[in-house]
Design a protein around this motif. Sequence first.
Motif, mmCIF file in Angstrom:
data_model
loop_
_atom_site.group_PDB
_atom_site.id
_atom_site.type_symbol
_atom_site.label_atom_id
_atom_site.label_comp_id
_atom_site.label_asym_id
_atom_site.label_seq_id
_atom_site.Cartn_x
_atom_site.Cartn_y
_atom_site.Cartn_z
ATOM 1 N N ALA A 1 -18.890 19.001 3.594
ATOM 2 C CA ALA A 1 -18.148 18.083 2.728
ATOM 3 C C ALA A 1 -18.374 16.643 3.163
ATOM 4 N N LYS A 2 -18.541 15.756 2.193
ATOM 5 C CA LYS A 2 -18.811 14.348 2.481
ATOM 6 C C LYS A 2 -17.512 13.543 2.475
ATOM 7 N N PHE A 3 -17.377 12.718 3.486
ATOM 8 C CA PHE A 3 -16.178 11.901 3.667
ATOM 9 C C PHE A 3 -16.374 10.532 3.037
ATOM 10 N N PHE A 4 -15.327 10.025 2.392
ATOM 11 C CA PHE A 4 -15.344 8.678 1.825
ATOM 12 C C PHE A 4 -14.429 7.780 2.660
ATOM 13 N N SER A 5 -14.961 6.720 3.212
ATOM 14 C CA SER A 5 -14.095 5.757 3.888
ATOM 15 C C SER A 5 -13.408 4.858 2.862
ATOM 16 N N ARG A 6 -14.060 4.702 1.707
ATOM 17 C CA ARG A 6 -13.488 3.912 0.615
ATOM 18 C C ARG A 6 -13.983 4.490 -0.702
ATOM 19 N N ILE A 7 -13.104 4.569 -1.666
ATOM 20 C CA ILE A 7 -13.464 5.119 -2.965
ATOM 21 C C ILE A 7 -12.617 4.451 -4.037
ATOM 22 N N SER A 8 -13.155 4.331 -5.236
ATOM 23 C CA SER A 8 -12.429 3.655 -6.313
ATOM 24 C C SER A 8 -11.483 4.625 -7.015
ATOM 25 N N LEU B 1 -2.802 -1.335 -6.520
ATOM 26 C CA LEU B 1 -2.058 -0.885 -5.342
ATOM 27 C C LEU B 1 -2.921 0.080 -4.541
ATOM 28 N N PRO B 2 -3.365 -0.288 -3.349
ATOM 29 C CA PRO B 2 -4.214 0.612 -2.565
ATOM 30 C C PRO B 2 -3.465 1.875 -2.149
ATOM 31 N N ILE B 3 -4.204 2.976 -2.100
ATOM 32 C CA ILE B 3 -3.690 4.249 -1.592
ATOM 33 C C ILE B 3 -4.505 4.599 -0.353
ATOM 34 N N ILE B 4 -3.842 4.764 0.759
ATOM 35 C CA ILE B 4 -4.524 5.053 2.024
ATOM 36 C C ILE B 4 -4.203 6.485 2.419
ATOM 37 N N VAL B 5 -5.233 7.318 2.484
ATOM 38 C CA VAL B 5 -5.079 8.742 2.740
ATOM 39 C C VAL B 5 -5.448 9.019 4.193
ATOM 40 N N PHE B 6 -4.552 9.686 4.921
ATOM 41 C CA PHE B 6 -4.768 9.931 6.345
ATOM 42 C C PHE B 6 -4.149 11.268 6.727
ATOM 43 N N SER B 7 -4.437 11.718 7.939
ATOM 44 C CA SER B 7 -3.882 12.982 8.415
ATOM 45 C C SER B 7 -2.507 12.765 9.025
ATOM 46 N N LEU B 8 -1.559 13.529 8.534
ATOM 47 C CA LEU B 8 -0.200 13.453 9.067
ATOM 48 C C LEU B 8 -0.085 14.209 10.376
ATOM 49 N N THR C 1 -9.055 7.099 4.471
ATOM 50 C CA THR C 1 -9.756 6.681 3.258
ATOM 51 C C THR C 1 -8.886 5.696 2.496
ATOM 52 N N THR C 2 -9.484 4.630 2.012
ATOM 53 C CA THR C 2 -8.782 3.671 1.168
ATOM 54 C C THR C 2 -9.233 3.850 -0.277
ATOM 55 N N VAL C 3 -8.289 4.116 -1.161
ATOM 56 C CA VAL C 3 -8.563 4.199 -2.598
ATOM 57 C C VAL C 3 -8.166 2.861 -3.206
ATOM 58 N N SER C 4 -9.116 2.176 -3.815
ATOM 59 C CA SER C 4 -8.842 0.848 -4.362
ATOM 60 C C SER C 4 -9.799 0.593 -5.533
ATOM 61 N N THR C 5 -9.893 -0.659 -5.944
ATOM 62 C CA THR C 5 -10.778 -1.004 -7.076
ATOM 63 C C THR C 5 -12.222 -1.115 -6.629
ATOM 64 N N LEU C 6 -12.498 -1.144 -5.328
ATOM 65 C CA LEU C 6 -13.853 -1.319 -4.829
ATOM 66 C C LEU C 6 -14.672 -0.051 -4.990
ATOM 67 N N ALA D 1 0.847 -1.199 0.000
ATOM 68 C CA ALA D 1 0.000 0.000 0.000
ATOM 69 C C ALA D 1 0.875 1.239 0.000
ATOM 70 N N ILE D 2 0.299 2.331 -0.504
ATOM 71 C CA ILE D 2 0.885 3.659 -0.359
ATOM 72 C C ILE D 2 0.093 4.384 0.723
ATOM 73 N N PHE D 3 0.789 4.958 1.685
ATOM 74 C CA PHE D 3 0.154 5.778 2.702
ATOM 75 C C PHE D 3 0.441 7.232 2.365
ATOM 76 N N LYS D 4 -0.610 7.974 2.032
ATOM 77 C CA LYS D 4 -0.463 9.376 1.623
ATOM 78 C C LYS D 4 -0.831 10.260 2.813
ATOM 79 N N GLY D 5 0.190 10.868 3.427
ATOM 80 C CA GLY D 5 -0.033 11.749 4.563
ATOM 81 C C GLY D 5 -0.394 13.146 4.093
#
Length: 253
Positions: free
Chosen positions: A184-191, A216-223, A240-245, A163-167
């Motif tokens: 603003a609407k939050f996505f816990s998971r998005i494609s 390759l999942p991209i996980i976006v979080f607060s640094l 948030t997890t960015v993936s194929t789902l 995975a990539i962790f994007k801070g």
Amino acid sequence: MADAPPASGSQFRRVLLKISGEALMGDQGYGLHPPTVERIANEVKKVHDLGVEICMVIGGGNIFRGLQGSAQGMERTTADYMGMLATVMNALAMQAALEALGVFTRTISAIPMDQVCEPYIRRRAVRHLEKKRVCIFAAGTGNPYFTTDTAATLRANEMKCEAIFKGTQVDGVYDSDPKTNPDAKFFSRISYDEVLTRNLRVMDASAIALARENSLPIIVFSLNAPGGLAGVVQGEGKFTTVSTLASDQKGAA
């Protein structure tokens, strides 16, 4: 990559952390803020102490941004190379902070500069990770016209990261800027496709497409959240997890 089980408390064996150069300047408007660099190094150490193999890509926007230089009349290729050199400076600062904490670290540059860091050789970098050294990949891809987002996705694939962790400055992906839009609407998971279609700017389009092609999942979080990186690596906290789902949209917290 070895078939060893994931590190204790973590679902990941090997990850890449991508942060912007601006993340290192703290409340300053420019340059490096040593206490901020030390704080992020401590976050990386916590993940390293879990037994997770971790590598990093750091942008250079706190020192020089190629696109801005180009917009002001500088030739684009020259401006981009200057931006790459800025990433090397940031990588060396992070290496110094990590080694002060007792974490063995290697700065690995796509542009050879043997007196200050190692040249990028994929198999050598993999071996460093296997030996539990933190690898900081600097100078982007070594080519102009490619961002450090794309470099991060490329290196994560080459290192076989899971995975990539994007801070970032916010705790995940929203449909608009939560700092200016309280609704603003939050996505816990998005494609990947939805990120591109909505132009959500998680990473640049080339990086998203490369991650999608390699699942390759991209996980976006607060640094900025204390202990945030180690928590997210262990599946805790808000991210948030960015993936194929397909996306899973929730109301803003």
